[in-house]
Design a protein around this motif. Structure first.
Motif, PDB file in Angstrom:
ATOM      1  N   LEU A 226      84.898 -55.969 -50.040  1.00  0.00           N
ATOM      2  CA  LEU A 226      83.751 -56.579 -50.715  1.00  0.00           C
ATOM      3  C   LEU A 226      83.029 -55.551 -51.590  1.00  0.00           C
ATOM      4  CD1 LEU A 226      82.340 -58.704 -47.752  1.00  0.00           C
ATOM      5  CD2 LEU A 226      83.266 -59.624 -49.882  1.00  0.00           C
ATOM      6  N   GLU A 227      82.812 -54.361 -51.041  1.00  0.00           N
ATOM      7  CA  GLU A 227      82.085 -53.325 -51.781  1.00  0.00           C
ATOM      8  C   GLU A 227      82.853 -52.825 -52.987  1.00  0.00           C
ATOM      9  OE1 GLU A 227      81.180 -50.456 -48.765  1.00  0.00           O
ATOM     10  OE2 GLU A 227      79.249 -51.395 -48.276  1.00  0.00           O
ATOM     11  N   ASP A 228      84.166 -52.968 -52.958  1.00  0.00           N
ATOM     12  CA  ASP A 228      84.989 -52.526 -54.093  1.00  0.00           C
ATOM     13  C   ASP A 228      84.890 -53.477 -55.286  1.00  0.00           C
ATOM     14  OD1 ASP A 228      85.889 -50.212 -52.935  1.00  0.00           O
ATOM     15  OD2 ASP A 228      87.777 -51.049 -52.212  1.00  0.00           O
ATOM     16  N   ASP A 229      84.431 -54.703 -55.045  1.00  0.00           N
ATOM     17  CA  ASP A 229      84.310 -55.663 -56.148  1.00  0.00           C
ATOM     18  C   ASP A 229      83.194 -55.237 -57.098  1.00  0.00           C
ATOM     19  OD1 ASP A 229      83.028 -58.319 -57.361  1.00  0.00           O
ATOM     20  OD2 ASP A 229      85.123 -58.736 -56.867  1.00  0.00           O
ATOM     21  N   ASP A 230      83.470 -55.281 -58.393  1.00  0.00           N
ATOM     22  CA  ASP A 230      82.516 -54.799 -59.396  1.00  0.00           C
ATOM     23  C   ASP A 230      81.195 -55.544 -59.384  1.00  0.00           C
ATOM     24  OD1 ASP A 230      84.325 -52.915 -60.244  1.00  0.00           O
ATOM     25  OD2 ASP A 230      85.082 -54.113 -61.928  1.00  0.00           O
ATOM     26  N   ASP A 231      81.203 -56.810 -58.992  1.00  0.00           N
ATOM     27  CA  ASP A 231      79.979 -57.616 -59.024  1.00  0.00           C
ATOM     28  C   ASP A 231      79.125 -57.446 -57.769  1.00  0.00           C
ATOM     29  OD1 ASP A 231      80.652 -58.643 -61.491  1.00  0.00           O
ATOM     30  OD2 ASP A 231      81.684 -60.380 -60.651  1.00  0.00           O
ATOM     31  N   VAL A 232      79.665 -56.841 -56.733  1.00  0.00           N
ATOM     32  CA  VAL A 232      78.936 -56.705 -55.469  1.00  0.00           C
ATOM     33  C   VAL A 232      77.996 -55.500 -55.532  1.00  0.00           C
ATOM     34  CG1 VAL A 232      79.139 -56.258 -52.994  1.00  0.00           C
ATOM     35  CG2 VAL A 232      80.712 -57.861 -54.117  1.00  0.00           C
ATOM     36  N   GLN A 233      76.718 -55.764 -55.280  1.00  0.00           N
ATOM     37  CA  GLN A 233      75.714 -54.702 -55.267  1.00  0.00           C
ATOM     38  C   GLN A 233      75.510 -54.152 -53.849  1.00  0.00           C
ATOM     39  OE1 GLN A 233      75.604 -54.016 -58.633  1.00  0.00           O
ATOM     40  NE2 GLN A 233      73.426 -53.620 -58.340  1.00  0.00           N
ATOM     41  N   ALA A 234      75.555 -55.012 -52.859  1.00  0.00           N
ATOM     42  CA  ALA A 234      75.321 -54.566 -51.483  1.00  0.00           C
ATOM     43  C   ALA A 234      75.893 -55.575 -50.502  1.00  0.00           C
ATOM     44  CB  ALA A 234      73.828 -54.379 -51.218  1.00  0.00           C
ATOM     45  N   VAL A 235      76.238 -55.072 -49.307  1.00  0.00           N
ATOM     46  CA  VAL A 235      76.747 -55.934 -48.233  1.00  0.00           C
ATOM     47  C   VAL A 235      75.880 -55.678 -47.002  1.00  0.00           C
ATOM     48  CG1 VAL A 235      78.700 -56.484 -46.747  1.00  0.00           C
ATOM     49  CG2 VAL A 235      79.100 -55.840 -49.138  1.00  0.00           C
ATOM     50  N   TYR A 236      75.337 -56.749 -46.438  1.00  0.00           N
ATOM     51  CA  TYR A 236      74.467 -56.651 -45.263  1.00  0.00           C
ATOM     52  C   TYR A 236      75.126 -57.360 -44.087  1.00  0.00           C
ATOM     53  CZ  TYR A 236      71.214 -55.746 -49.089  1.00  0.00           C
ATOM     54  OH  TYR A 236      70.616 -55.267 -50.225  1.00  0.00           O
ATOM     55  N   THR A 237      74.993 -56.775 -42.895  1.00  0.00           N
ATOM     56  CA  THR A 237      75.618 -57.346 -41.709  1.00  0.00           C
ATOM     57  C   THR A 237      74.650 -57.353 -40.528  1.00  0.00           C
ATOM     58  OG1 THR A 237      76.424 -55.292 -40.681  1.00  0.00           O
ATOM     59  CG2 THR A 237      77.757 -56.218 -42.475  1.00  0.00           C
ATOM     60  N   ASN A 238      75.103 -57.938 -39.441  1.00  0.00           N
ATOM     61  CA  ASN A 238      74.305 -57.910 -38.201  1.00  0.00           C
ATOM     62  C   ASN A 238      74.858 -56.898 -37.213  1.00  0.00           C
ATOM     63  OD1 ASN A 238      76.667 -59.314 -37.533  1.00  0.00           O
ATOM     64  ND2 ASN A 238      75.622 -60.611 -36.023  1.00  0.00           N
ATOM     65  N   ILE A 239      75.573 -55.879 -37.723  1.00  0.00           N
ATOM     66  CA  ILE A 239      76.116 -54.834 -36.869  1.00  0.00           C
ATOM     67  C   ILE A 239      74.990 -53.928 -36.370  1.00  0.00           C
ATOM     68  CG2 ILE A 239      77.635 -52.822 -36.784  1.00  0.00           C
ATOM     69  CD1 ILE A 239      79.336 -54.126 -38.957  1.00  0.00           C
ATOM     70  N   ALA A 240      74.939 -53.706 -35.068  1.00  0.00           N
ATOM     71  CA  ALA A 240      73.896 -52.859 -34.482  1.00  0.00           C
ATOM     72  C   ALA A 240      74.205 -51.389 -34.741  1.00  0.00           C
ATOM     73  CB  ALA A 240      73.805 -53.115 -32.994  1.00  0.00           C
TER      74      ALA A 240
END
Length: 240
Positions: A226-240
């Motif tokens: 996901l982060e490698d995609d040019d349009d993606v600015q940020a990825v948020y998760t519920n990982i502790a």
């Protein structure tokens, strides 16, 4: 000597590879901030923060100036911020923040990445109740007394202060505030002379979950794609 040369070359290529991915994303963030609040950093705290984040990543001034200039150009008028929801491997919840001028292309790419990497694309807004939008600043730890600093930051709208250690063992402070407090908190951080590493409005999971190391390997593969995609600015998760 040959091995040392190969190591230096590999390290240099890794740095250039990282910059080639992150600089366009930082540039988009600057352009969007200037588009939303004006091109004068003194009057636009979101733009000031975007510039500070870019400088912390060693983005050249020429690139920063070009990104601000693009905000007034015709091509940038269609750039918009879009958020997509998804579920990753092992039930990990994911919000993907994108900046794009072609939402049809972007949503197709995001759907494809989820489906090919053990994830599931969810209807937009599905996770809105699982995450809260917060103002988040990462700053270098100052020499001053942290207890006194915490009291001063509370006056500017801080709700939580955490110490952070990155992969290189470097320590920093993470400052949280409500969505509406971004400008006030940004101004306070500047007045207190704190050096900003990164700043922005982020999605923070209301209930974080711990995953096993084995599970995290599968989840991180999806996040990396996901982060490698040019349009993606940020990825948020519920990982502790």
């Amino acid at each position: 000597m040959g091995r040392a040369f190969e190591y230096r070359r590999a390290a240099k290529e890794a740095r250039w590879g990282k910059m080639s991915r992150i600089f366009p994303k930082l540039g988009k963030a600057i352009t969007l901030a200037a588009k939303e609040g004006g091109s004068d950093p003194d009057m636009n705290p979101k733009l000031r923060s975007a510039i500070a984040t870019a400088k912390a990543q060693n983005m050249p001034k020429a690139n920063i100036d070009a990104a601000i200039k693009r905000a007034s150009e015709k091509d940038s008028l269609n750039i918009q911020t879009i958020h997509y929801d998804g579920r990753g491997p092992h039930g990990c919840l994911i919000i993907v923040e994108c900046a794009t001028e072609n939402s049809t292309r972007t949503v197709a790419n995001i759907k494809s990445i989820f489906s090919k990497n053990g994830g599931e694309f969810l209807p937009v807004g599905s996770l809105s109740y699982m995450f809260s939008r917060k103002a988040v600043f990462e700053v270098k730890i100052p020499i001053s007394d942290l207890d006194e600093l915490e009291l001063e930051l509370i006056d500017y709208g801080m709700t939580l202060l955490e110490k952070n250690e990155d992969e290189d063992g470097e320590n920093s402070l993470i400052i949280y505030g409500e969505y509406e407090s971004f400008g006030e908190l940004n101004n306070g951080i500047e007045k207190l002379g704190l050096e900003i590493i990164s700043a922005g409005l982020k999605f923070i999971a209301n209930d974080k979950h711990k995953f096993s190391d084995e599970d995290l390997e599968n989840i991180e593969k999806l996040i990396d794609k996901l982060e490698d995609d040019d349009d993606v600015q940020a990825v948020y998760t519920n990982i502790a």
